[in-house]
Design a protein around this motif. Structure first.
Motif, short mmCIF file in Angstrom:
data_model
loop_
_atom_site.label_atom_id
_atom_site.label_comp_id
_atom_site.label_asym_id
_atom_site.label_seq_id
_atom_site.Cartn_x
_atom_site.Cartn_y
_atom_site.Cartn_z
N ALA A 7 42.33 36.49 34.12
CA ALA A 7 42.03 36.43 35.54
C ALA A 7 42.34 37.75 36.25
CB ALA A 7 42.82 35.30 36.19
N PHE A 8 43.30 38.51 35.73
CA PHE A 8 43.63 39.80 36.34
C PHE A 8 42.53 40.83 36.12
CE2 PHE A 8 47.96 38.04 35.76
CZ PHE A 8 48.44 38.20 37.05
N TYR A 48 36.35 32.43 37.22
CA TYR A 48 37.38 33.20 37.93
C TYR A 48 36.93 33.47 39.36
CZ TYR A 48 38.62 33.98 33.07
OH TYR A 48 38.92 33.79 31.75
N ARG A 49 37.87 33.35 40.29
CA ARG A 49 37.60 33.69 41.68
C ARG A 49 37.86 35.18 41.89
NH1 ARG A 49 36.80 29.65 45.61
NH2 ARG A 49 36.40 31.52 46.84
N LEU A 50 36.85 35.88 42.35
CA LEU A 50 37.02 37.31 42.60
C LEU A 50 37.77 37.57 43.90
CD1 LEU A 50 33.59 38.76 41.44
CD2 LEU A 50 35.75 38.66 40.20
N ASP A 51 37.96 36.54 44.71
CA ASP A 51 38.76 36.69 45.92
C ASP A 51 40.09 35.96 45.78
OD1 ASP A 51 37.76 34.14 45.89
OD2 ASP A 51 36.98 34.15 47.93
N GLY A 52 40.49 35.69 44.54
CA GLY A 52 41.76 35.00 44.28
C GLY A 52 42.91 35.96 44.13
N ASP A 53 44.11 35.40 43.98
CA ASP A 53 45.32 36.21 43.89
C ASP A 53 45.31 37.14 42.70
OD1 ASP A 53 46.28 35.04 46.17
OD2 ASP A 53 47.49 33.55 45.12
N TYR A 54 44.83 36.64 41.55
CA TYR A 54 44.88 37.45 40.33
C TYR A 54 43.98 38.67 40.42
CZ TYR A 54 47.16 33.42 38.16
OH TYR A 54 48.01 32.41 37.85
N THR A 55 42.71 38.45 40.80
CA THR A 55 41.79 39.57 40.86
C THR A 55 42.10 40.52 42.00
OG1 THR A 55 40.28 38.06 42.00
CG2 THR A 55 39.87 38.46 39.67
N THR A 57 45.07 41.21 42.95
CA THR A 57 46.22 42.00 42.49
C THR A 57 45.77 43.17 41.65
OG1 THR A 57 47.65 40.05 42.52
CG2 THR A 57 48.37 41.91 41.18
N GLY A 58 44.87 42.89 40.69
CA GLY A 58 44.41 43.96 39.80
C GLY A 58 43.29 44.76 40.40
N GLY A 59 42.40 44.11 41.12
CA GLY A 59 41.28 44.80 41.74
C GLY A 59 40.30 45.40 40.77
N GLU A 60 40.31 44.95 39.52
CA GLU A 60 39.48 45.60 38.51
C GLU A 60 38.00 45.30 38.68
OE1 GLU A 60 40.88 45.29 34.50
OE2 GLU A 60 42.97 45.54 35.08
N ALA A 61 37.66 44.17 39.29
CA ALA A 61 36.25 43.85 39.52
C ALA A 61 35.60 44.87 40.46
CB ALA A 61 36.10 42.44 40.09
N LYS A 62 36.41 45.48 41.32
CA LYS A 62 35.86 46.46 42.26
C LYS A 62 35.29 47.67 41.54
CE LYS A 62 39.16 45.13 45.88
NZ LYS A 62 40.34 45.53 46.67
N ASP A 63 35.85 48.00 40.38
CA ASP A 63 35.33 49.11 39.58
C ASP A 63 34.40 48.62 38.49
OD1 ASP A 63 36.56 51.29 40.87
OD2 ASP A 63 38.45 50.92 39.82
N GLY A 64 33.99 47.36 38.58
CA GLY A 64 33.11 46.77 37.59
C GLY A 64 31.92 46.11 38.24
N ARG A 103 31.92 35.99 44.81
CA ARG A 103 33.20 35.29 44.91
C ARG A 103 33.63 34.66 43.60
NH1 ARG A 103 34.57 35.04 50.17
NH2 ARG A 103 32.92 35.24 51.73
N VAL A 104 32.68 34.42 42.71
CA VAL A 104 32.96 33.75 41.44
C VAL A 104 32.44 34.61 40.30
CG1 VAL A 104 32.51 31.72 40.01
CG2 VAL A 104 32.88 31.46 42.47
N TYR A 105 33.25 34.73 39.26
CA TYR A 105 32.80 35.45 38.07
C TYR A 105 32.86 34.50 36.87
CZ TYR A 105 31.81 39.05 34.71
OH TYR A 105 31.20 39.79 33.72
N PRO A 106 31.73 34.31 36.18
CA PRO A 106 31.74 33.45 35.01
C PRO A 106 32.25 34.19 33.77
CG PRO A 106 29.52 34.27 35.38
CD PRO A 106 30.38 34.80 36.52
N GLY A 107 33.24 33.62 33.11
CA GLY A 107 33.68 34.17 31.84
C GLY A 107 32.70 33.82 30.75
#
Length: 304
Positions: A7-8, A48-55, A57-64, A103-107
């Motif tokens: 999730a991070f 995974y929620r891209l606006d959740g606490d885990y993402t 915290t890491g913010g990695e989706a922003k560079d992806g 807002r949602v990312y499918p694994g």
């Protein structure tokens, strides 16, 4: 052992590479009508929620994935021309976000489920050992009401796949399977377990399609893994493909900052014959959008 949570990292550059490759591979395999068994050895939580606490915290989706959509599929603007594999990847992600905003990312489990064909009786086997993620995964999958089409097991995927390979024959009598293996590599032994597992499965079911994601980091085991997989493929006389993506160091980070993961690869054994050309078109565009500093690069090699 259980400190890693995907999730991070959901939606980061590694997920863009992994899921673009996964979708392109499965799309080709599913051109044949015969059913196929799909296996995910380290399934995670599935959604995974891209606006959740885990993402956040890491913010990695922003560079992806967020950066990719901003460049190639911006809200309220005409989309840019994307390579076919990237366009299909973004179409799939967008289907989980009908309101538009990401807002949602499918694994991988939900990517695979999205591609399953009921008429061909495709099957999906999911393994997740993490106690929290396995519980969330089971709850997420239950909402799909997919019945026997999907099986979820709280089990070590390295061991669990032995019950499913070789796969049962399809309605036409053919045996077809595609496996995704992407452990966290949080412990060094994961590298050896990946190669040992692939070696065993190539003996048990040599015609399966095996997809292995791996990090590219300054660790001997990490550098050795793709070389080992190449050797195993060549020894088994099976074709292979190795694709890598390095987005480079963040130029805003100083020497004291931890760089995080900046590069990863996808190694595919028995890849579709179309996959190399597909990725050769997608990876340069992926890099043009996601690249950010020193150490950028992408490669697509094949053999066998």
């Amino acid at each position: 052992m259980f400190s890693y949570r995907h999730a991070f990292h959901a939606g980061n550059h590694a997920d863009v590479l992994k899921h673009t490759t996964l979708i392109a591979t499965l799309r080709h395999l599913m051109q044949k009508e015969a059913g196929i068994t799909l296996i995910d050895t380290h399934a995670g939580a599935g959604l995974y929620r891209l606006d959740g606490d885990y993402t956040e915290t890491g913010g990695e989706a922003k560079d992806g994935v967020v950066k990719l959509f901003a460049a190639l599929r911006p809200l309220g603007k005409p989309p840019a021309t994307a390579a076919p594999a990237l366009a299909e990847y973004m179409d799939l992600i967008a289907s989980f976000n009908p309101a538009g905003a990401l807002r949602v990312y499918p694994g991988s489990p939900f990517v695979m489920h999205h591609l399953l064909r009921a008429e061909s009786r495709d099957r999906l086997k999911l393994f997740e050992l993490h106690p929290t993620d396995s519980k969330v995964l089971a709850a997420n999958i239950a909402q799909l009401e997919a019945g026997r089409q999907i099986a979820v097991a709280r089990e070590d995927g390295f061991e669990g796949i032995k019950a499913f390979l070789p796969p049962p024959p399809s309605a036409t009598g053919s045996k077809r399977a595609a496996l995704l293996m992407d452990p966290s590599y949080e412990v060094k032994t994961d590298y050896g377990r990946v190669s040992a597992c692939i070696q065993e499965q190539l003996k048990r079911f040599p015609t399966g399609t095996y997809m292995v994601w791996y990090p590219i980091i300054p660790r001997p085991e990490a550098h050795d893994l793709p070389r080992r997989l190449k050797t195993l493929s060549n020894q088994s006389k099976r074709p292979w493909l190795n694709a890598t993506l390095a987005i480079g160091q963040d130029p805003t980070h100083g020497p004291e900052d931890r760089p995080g993961l900046t590069a990863s690869g996808m190694f595919v054994i028995n890849p579709p014959h179309t996959l190399k050309a597909v990725l050769q078109a997608a990876l340069p565009q992926m890099l043009a959008v996601l690249g950010r500093g020193r150490g950028q690069g992408q490669t697509v090699d094949s053999g066998g």
